[in-house]
Design an enzyme around this catalytic site. Sequence first.
Site, PDB file in Angstrom:
ATOM      1  CG  ASP A  45      -1.619   1.258   1.496  1.00 22.87           C
ATOM      2  OD1 ASP A  45      -2.315   1.731   0.576  1.00 22.87           O
ATOM      3  OD2 ASP A  45      -1.497   1.802   2.617  1.00 22.87           O
ATOM      4  CG  ASP A  47      -2.267   7.173   0.423  1.00 19.17           C
ATOM      5  OD1 ASP A  47      -1.303   7.436  -0.307  1.00 19.17           O
ATOM      6  OD2 ASP A  47      -3.448   7.413   0.100  1.00 19.17           O
TER       7      ASP A  47
END
Length: 292
Positions: A45, A47
């Site tokens: 991922d 963020d």
Amino acid sequence: MAAPRKDPKPLHRRSTLAGEASRAVSELEAALATPERADSAAFFDVDNTIMQGASIFHLAWGLYQRKFFTTREIAGAVWKQTYFRLVGVEDPEHIAEARNSALAFIAGHTVAELRAVGQEIFEERMADRIWPGTKALAQMHRDQGQRVWLVTAAPQEIADVIAARLGLTGAMGTQVESVDGVYTGRLVGDLLHGPEKAVAVAALAEAEGLDLSQCSAYSDSYNDLPMLSMVGDACAINPDHRLRAHARAQGWRIRDYRTGRKAARAGLLTGAVGGAVAGAVTAGIALRGRRH
């Protein structure tokens, strides 16, 4: 005269960072002793996992500075998005509207333009926000000969920039429709968020011949549980409280590169406020897209 007493906080911070660096080195050394597997990969991922903060927020702010839209266009959307996040009302009509307008701020701009601007914005707002510990983990997988993919809700073109700058294999991001090289502002499929990430990873695994039981996945968010649960090696990075609890229960690795309680509280606040502002920005820019 007694020597002035040194403030222990900087020493504690250096000690914490040194500990994280030592742990990353140990993991890297262990990885180098592991045989390469052509059927394994790692999925990250972006963020608050690879990067501090929301990539869509950094992108929107960089575009705002380049006059892609005005403050007047987002003023009314700030309250709506903040209210939505605080109250937590999730009616289907609102969600559908948010989905359809999420990336409308690039409508009318060319793919080439966003790629070029994305390079600039990465250097200005993102490069210094990369978590060194997570970057080391990604490099560990690359040193093992594994492919490393970013999986993010950010536009594909920006995800590609981040992956290239970090020397990774590639990225899977949200697809925005373009006609003759010009964005329409409409999405192709759904935002690459939550369960959609798992769908994308499964499709890539089938296409690339990956054995997901031999793959790794990294995220900060409980929303990414579908992706984390489908691999043999899951790791929670800077996790929210729900993911931390789940990771502990499952015996997953947990890595927190934030320092101290103050930083953790700041991270929660930044996530909440940043999310509201980013939502307001994208919703406001959608107004611009509908007017043109």
